[in-house]
Design a protein around this motif. Structure first.
Motif, short mmCIF file in Angstrom:
data_model
loop_
_atom_site.label_atom_id
_atom_site.label_comp_id
_atom_site.label_asym_id
_atom_site.label_seq_id
_atom_site.Cartn_x
_atom_site.Cartn_y
_atom_site.Cartn_z
N SER A 52 0.84 -1.19 0.00
CA SER A 52 0.00 0.00 0.00
C SER A 52 0.88 1.24 0.00
CB SER A 52 -0.88 -0.05 1.25
OG SER A 52 -1.81 0.97 1.19
N LEU A 53 0.39 2.31 -0.58
CA LEU A 53 1.15 3.58 -0.56
C LEU A 53 0.54 4.49 0.50
CD1 LEU A 53 1.32 4.02 -4.41
CD2 LEU A 53 3.32 3.78 -2.94
N SER A 54 1.28 5.50 0.91
CA SER A 54 0.75 6.41 1.93
C SER A 54 -0.43 7.19 1.34
CB SER A 54 1.85 7.37 2.37
OG SER A 54 2.10 8.27 1.33
N PRO A 55 -1.37 7.67 2.19
CA PRO A 55 -2.54 8.40 1.67
C PRO A 55 -2.15 9.60 0.80
CG PRO A 55 -2.85 7.85 3.97
CD PRO A 55 -1.45 7.44 3.63
N ASP A 56 -1.09 10.31 1.15
CA ASP A 56 -0.62 11.46 0.35
C ASP A 56 -0.27 11.04 -1.07
OD1 ASP A 56 -0.89 13.31 2.23
OD2 ASP A 56 1.25 13.73 2.52
N ILE A 57 0.50 9.95 -1.15
CA ILE A 57 0.94 9.47 -2.47
C ILE A 57 -0.27 8.94 -3.24
CG2 ILE A 57 2.40 7.77 -3.65
CD1 ILE A 57 4.19 9.72 -2.38
N GLN A 58 -1.16 8.25 -2.54
CA GLN A 58 -2.36 7.73 -3.21
C GLN A 58 -3.15 8.89 -3.83
OE1 GLN A 58 -4.55 5.55 -0.25
NE2 GLN A 58 -3.24 3.76 -0.39
#
Ligand code: UDP
Length: 429
Positions: free
Chosen positions: A108-114
């Protein structure tokens, strides 16, 4: 002019900037023809699986729920029974529900990157990704965000190459990396090898608390072959404080023993991380080995790249005329914390073990042709070859005479010892 490059660099600082989806991932448009060709090839297998399912009163397909790195749910189809059940995914690729290459399904990627990705481009989940490829071959040259950025900025050729490289890596290193055992260290060919990520290996080198000099060696196909034919060298390797697994051959051997190697701990990929860690911890390095002028040149280039790096001294490795005692004195007088010895195997290992008691540094490593690479004397293999674990092909092409025995003779012998004789598990000699 519109910036056409997809970027993850500015994440939370300027999220409002990403107000429209204006980037295109070049590649998925070739999914349908490739899927169609593969489906035609696999038609007999599909028919067998369908007949088997109907005969056993089962649904032809079942679906498994997965989440991609952008937190989106993906339902992956498989055949309920039969052979190569996962090839059912080709139907979904053909239907455009998922891509061959796209957003990874493995992390999973961090919410910012998502948020950043979702606001910049439309991209489906993918069966393959650059991140998964690097994970499978143990490469640690880029982090997952950099890999995603590079992948999504690629063109159609890069996309096709990623499919081919991923396929080759699966053939070489296997698909189900998760079924392999994880261990902090493992016994390969009778040697106790650390199973470290690159960061853990660097931590071991820079954070040792021992009173005496800690010796670390990188073991690869060449050193394993040498250790099997030369018991003295085997004993030398066994006497190191740490052995790191270097290269795709060790990866295959570990796999044969049922283990997943965490990282490809080769000295060349490690050096940038080691330099950064030395700067952070205010530690100095000494370069000993290679032809006259090479260690110096490598030191100069690295100091240019890392201005705060403290290289305490350099000495070449062809010192027939100079007393070893003098060299040790100059290494000790430099006050270096870490000593890198680059004289090739088995000379460098022998030198370090013979003189470890006289050395004052915290850690000493045997690093082979490292200075040749960083001086620019020998060029490093292109990334795409390293991504499929074939760096040795490049080295063979560069020095065909010197490396013929090591690779053309040595690699098949290593594979024979690993897969036919099964020496990897027992460490028999
Ligand atoms: N070398 C040395 N002294 C010697 C023999 C070799 O300093 O007496 C150096 C050589 O110049 C080269 C390195 O040792 O820089 C050996 O590199 P090799 O390619 O064998 O290392 P690898 O990375 O493949 O283990």
């Amino acid at each position: 002019m519109k910036n056409t490059k997809f970027s993850l660099q500015t994440t939370s600082l300027s999220l409002k900037h990403y107000d429209s989806i204006n980037h295109q991932y070049n590649g998925p448009h070739i999914d349908r023809p490739i899927a169609l060709i593969l489906m035609l090839i696999l038609l007999p297998c599909f028919l067998i699986n369908t007949v088997l399912a109907l005969c056993t009163n089962k649904c032809i397909f079942t679906r498994k729920q997965k989440t991609d790195a952008l937190n989106r749910t993906v339902l992956l189809p498989t055949f309920s029974c039969g052979i190569w059940v996962k090839t059912a995914i080709l139907f979904d690729i053909y239907a455009g529900k998922i891509s061959f290459c796209g957003i990874p399904l493995t992390h999973s990627l961090s919410p910012d990157i998502q948020f950043c990705v979702l606001n910049q481009m439309k991209c489906k989940a993918g069966l393959f990704s650059l991140y998964d490829l690097h994970l499978r071959t143990g490469l640690t040259v880029m982090n997952k965000e950099q890999l995603l950025e590079q992948q999504l900025n690629g063109n159609t050729t890069d996309y096709l190459m990623l499919i081919i490289k991923s396929f080759m890596a699966i053939v070489l290193y296997g698909r189900a990396i998760t079924v392999l055992k994880k261990a902090k260290s493992l016994s390969l060919f009778g040697l106790h090898v650390k199973n470290t990520t690159m960061a853990e290996a660097v931590d071991w080198i820079t954070q040792t608390q021992a009173d005496n000099t800690q010796i670390g060696f990188f073991v690869n196909v060449h050193s394993i072959n040498l250790s099997i034919s030369d018991p003295t060298f085997f004993n030398q390797l066994s006497n190191a404080n740490a052995l790191f697994a270097d290269g795709s051959g060790m990866r295959l051997a570990a796999r044969k023993a049922g283990f997943q190697l965490n990282g490809n701990n080769n000295g060349t990929d490690m050096l940038p991380y080691l330099c950064k860690s030395c700067i952070k911890r205010k530690q100095s390095i000494y370069f000993f080995g290679a032809a006259p002028g090479i260690a110096q040149q490598a030191a100069r280039k690295l100091c240019k790249k890392y201005p705060d790096l403290n290289i305490a001294g350099t000495e070449h490795g062809y010192n027939e005329g100079k007393h070893t005692e003098q060299i040790i004195e100059s290494i000790n007088n430099s006050g270096c914390d870490i000593l890198l010895v680059a004289m090739g195997s088995p000379l460098q290992e022998e030198w370090l073990l013979n003189h470890r008691d006289k050395l004052h540094c915290k850690t000493a490593l045997a690093v082979g042709g490292l200075f040749d690479f960083y001086s620019g004397n020998i060029s490093r293999s292109p990334l795409w070859l390293r991504e499929i674990g074939m760096e040795w092909v490049w080295r063979l092409l560069q020095e065909p005479r010197n490396k013929f025995n090591r690779y053309v003779i040595g690699n098949p012998i290593f594979l024979y010892r690993t897969f036919v004789l099964g020496l990897v598990n027992t460490g028999e000699k």
